[in-house]
Design an enzyme around this catalytic site. Structure first.
Site, PDB file in Angstrom:
ATOM      1  N   GLU A 164       0.826  -2.485   4.117  1.00 23.37           N
ATOM      2  CA  GLU A 164       1.409  -1.160   3.983  1.00 23.37           C
ATOM      3  C   GLU A 164       2.914  -1.242   4.246  1.00 23.37           C
ATOM      4  O   GLU A 164       3.419  -2.200   4.824  1.00 23.37           O
ATOM      5  CB  GLU A 164       0.770  -0.178   4.969  1.00 23.37           C
TER       6      GLU A 164
ATOM      7  N   ASP B  71      -1.283  -9.823  -0.481  1.00 25.74           N
ATOM      8  CA  ASP B  71      -0.450  -8.877  -1.227  1.00 25.74           C
ATOM      9  C   ASP B  71      -1.318  -8.073  -2.181  1.00 25.74           C
ATOM     10  O   ASP B  71      -1.336  -8.305  -3.387  1.00 25.74           O
ATOM     11  CB  ASP B  71       0.644  -9.630  -1.978  1.00 25.74           C
TER      12      ASP B  71
ATOM     13  N   HIS C 123       0.839  -1.201   0.000  1.00 31.71           N
ATOM     14  CA  HIS C 123       0.000   0.000   0.000  1.00 31.71           C
ATOM     15  C   HIS C 123       0.877   1.256   0.000  1.00 31.71           C
ATOM     16  O   HIS C 123       1.638   1.502   0.932  1.00 31.71           O
ATOM     17  CB  HIS C 123      -0.889  -0.021   1.245  1.00 31.71           C
TER      18      HIS C 123
END
Length: 719
Positions: A587, A578, A530
């Site tokens: 993240e 993922d 992310h």
């Protein structure tokens, strides 16, 4: 884990639910179904470190199988030749992964090569290497993450490649609104501040002092520890991909300085309310759309109210800076120390100015209403740097020092920082009484023993408990591995080094999913973390995250829509996907990559020197020969009490009374702050078993001249 602990270790849930959603044109949307893969199934039931193993390190693999009988394993070379064989050890149910597993141990195999495969019961692992320079690339890439995350500077293609290059972000160049003149939130202040620079914290483009503090400490501590070990050249000038290379300063310190300068810019100026405190954070007024390149962010930036926690992070990181940077830039070290002292004084005057959990629009709240641990950490850093009694008294009177354990079974993190102070006191020469110093160091090894015990009870050798898979679990694991590594430094016991390396195995593929959580490393590695700019999954014109970026890892809380849709019912260690939309499992963050970079440097240096940290076997006699009103001379004798010769030595100690070495004979002696390091000269380089080496120092003093009470030889404690 207990709810109170969970809240202290993650961002406020309501904030991150907005952060991780995909924002298109300012509207919240769910990721398209085609863009959300299910949790990837492992490619093989034989789980290994997909990068490989060090020749002299542990080599374990975990096999997922329903068999209750031991199985035969074979280690095959790239040509298919059987290089070693043995039997697995059945472990049965592994509660964290929800799997039935067995473990293969091929640590005794020390030959090197590429393309090895471990075969068990007709199933083969991903290929891997066995080589001494295994972690050299990751050492560089994990540290390069911070240059990628720099704000306020152009990211150069010559250093990162054209896909990752971009103009400077947040310098007030249209469409950016800052960070050169940032206003406060309404009611916080009536002026603006230049808070350019620093590292973007995570997948968003906010900058947070509490996360920046621990991240900077880990980066600088990586160098400080390597310097004790005599292996810091690998992090020296012109070793990393930073624009400052070639300036005579170690590159790792150049990188950390980019954040340190920002942290000091966040300090409230003199003459203003809360002068000396640090603003808690700076970020967009609303959550930044995903994707958004940093230089194209058009939102107004805001400073958020100062907090005691942020102020103490500044005090601790700046005090460490004053100690470590002095040998390279005395003026910068002085500036750091002045900022640290001012922050400490301001925090003492405002001990309960907490960042509210409700402050979660546009950025994570990073709320923390328990700051006694930050006080302990900051006091420890200031004491280790200055030796001053006021900071020593703050250390020794803290409940974290006298009774409470600084280490938890989950590990340390941005909201739990007492362990950082304890690690500094255990490793940086200081004036604590010998008995107190012994207790401090014993607490490190006791914590490490707890982590080893946790690992021994699991099929994947993970130094976090089954209920420890929360937000950023991979960083907690890496932090615990650092404790193991430091315990090895203090004791010379190879079990701790093996534990730290085995934790790296988990991050690189020996885990419940057979997934390497580090971009670009391993056959099946994360690639859709992310991030606002590294967002290829939602915009094909943008890149995937660069190699060396660590994903947050399994999080049984399932605190984002993608995880809730795809991972419901997952075992704790399997709660990861993922996908760019799964911000609670996937993240990136500076405080996650910092321990990865620390461990990669540690593993790489051990790979190159080919040996384990030796046990310090030494005794030191420090005798003041002469003393006058403002000076003294002393003779230092170090005895090798071990069974083998010492070839080349470095003896360290600290002065608690403000003494300064002015000259020396029969040794090369340098001083940084209170820390003194003496190195051999040619004629006393070798100290035979049972032999001694002596040298003299002359120094200045003002008032008392207390004798040093603790010495280290090549990083290990002397009697």
């Amino acid at each position: 884990m207990p709810p109170s602990e969970s809240l202290r270790r993650r961002r406020t849930l309501c904030a991150v639910l907005l952060a991780g959603s995909l924002l298109v044109g300012g509207a919240l949307t769910a990721p398209a179904a085609a863009a959300v893969p299910t949790a990837a199934a492992a490619t093989t039931a034989v789980r290994v470190n997909q990068v490989g193993y060090l020749p002299d390190g542990p080599k374990h693999a975990t096999v997922v199988t329903t068999s209750s009988q031991a199985l035969t394993w074979q280690l095959r070379t790239a040509s298919g030749t059987v290089a070693a064989s043995g039997s697995t050890v059945p472990r049965g149910a592994d509660h964290a992964s929800g799997q039935s597993v067995q473990v293969a141990d091929f640590s005794s195999y020390r030959d090197t090569g590429s393309g090895y495969v471990l075969t068990v019961d007709g199933r083969s692992s991903d290929p891997f290497d066995i080589r001494a320079n295994l972690y050299d690339g990751l050492r560089s890439d994990a540290m390069a993450f911070f240059y990628h995350q720099r704000s306020g500077i152009a990211i150069e293609s010559s250093l990162v490649g054209s896909a990752y290059a971009h103009p400077a972000g947040h310098l007030g160049v249209a469409p950016n609104k800052g960070d050169t003149s940032v206003p406060c939130q309404s009611g916080v202040c009536d002026y603006t501040r230049d808070v350019r620079g620093g590292w973007y914290d995570a997948g968003d483009q906010g900058k947070y002092v509490v996360n920046g503090g621990i991240s900077t400490w880990l980066v600088v501590n990586s160098f400080e520890r390597a310097k004790r070990a005599g292996t810091h050249e690998a992090l020296g000038d012109s070793t990393l991909r930073v624009p400052e290379r070639g300036n005579g300063v170690p590159d790792v310190l150049d990188e950390a300085r980019w954040e340190l300068d920002f942290l000091m810019r966040m300090q409230v100026p003199d003459g203003k309310p809360y002068a000396g405190m640090a603003f808690h954070k700076v970020h967009d007024a609303a959550w930044t759309a995903l994707p958004t390149r940093p230089e194209l962010d058009s939102q107004v930036r805001e400073l958020h109210r100062p907090s005691t926690a942020a102020t103490l992070n500044l005090a601790a990181a700046a005090a460490q800076c004053a100690r470590v940077y002095r040998a390279y830039d005395a003026a910068f070290a002085d500036r750091c120390l002045a900022a640290a002292r001012k922050a400490w004084t301001a925090a003492r005057a405002n001990p309960a100015l907490y960042a509210p959990d409700s402050d979660s629009t546009g950025g994570g709240a990073y709320g923390d209403a328990q700051v006694t641990d930050e006080f302990y950490w900051a006091a420890a850093e200031l004491y280790a740097t200055t030796g001053e009694s006021a900071y020593r008294d703050a250390v020794t009177s803290s409940s974290w020092h006298t009774s409470a354990s600084a280490f938890t079974r989950y590990g340390f993190g941005w909201a739990d920082t007492a362990a950082l102070g304890r690690l500094t006191l255990a490793t940086v020469p200081n004036g604590l009484p010998a008995a107190d110093l012994t207790r401090v160091r014993s607490s490190v090894t006791a914590a490490a023993d707890t982590h080893l015990s946790t690992m021994a009870g699991q099929g994947y050798g993970v130094p976090i408990p089954t209920d420890g898979y929360f937000w950023g679990s991979n960083s907690e694991l890496a932090n615990n591995a650092i404790v193991l590594a430091v315990a090895g430094e203090l004791t010379g016991d190879g079990r701790y080094r093996a534990g730290a390396l085995e934790a790296m195995d988990y991050l690189l593929g020996r885990n419940a999913l057979g997934q390497s959580y580090v971009t670009g490393y391993g056959e099946t590695s994360s690639r859709n973390q992310h991030h606002r700019f590294w967002a290829h999954q939602v915009d094909a014109s943008l890149p995937n995250p660069p190699a060396g970026s660590l994903a947050g890892g399994p999080n049984s809380g399932l605190q984002d829509p993608v995880a809730q849709e795809r991972l419901t019912g997952c075992a704790p260690a399997a709660c990861y996907i993922d996908d760019i939309g799964s911000y609670s499992t996937n993240e990136v963050a500076v405080n996650w990559n910092a321990p990865l970079a620390w461990l990669a440097a540690y593993a790489a240096e051990r790979a190159t020197d080919g040996g384990e940290q030796p046990t310090a076997s030494c005794a030191v006699t420090y005798t003041v020969d002469n003393s006058w009103s403002d000076g003294f001379t002393a003779t230092v004798t170090v005895k090798n009490t071990g069974s083998s010769a010492v070839d080349g030595w470095r003896l360290g100690w600290s002065y608690s009374g403000g003494q300064r070495v002015t000259s020396a004979w029969n040794a090369t002696v340098t001083q940084s702050g209170t820390d003194v390091v003496a190195r051999n000269v040619d004629w006393n380089r070798v100290i035979p078993a049972g032999g001694t080496a002596s040298f003299g120092v002359q120094g200045s003093k003002s008032g008392s001249n207390p004798t040093p009470t603790a010495f280290t030889l090549d990083g290990g404690a002397c009697a």
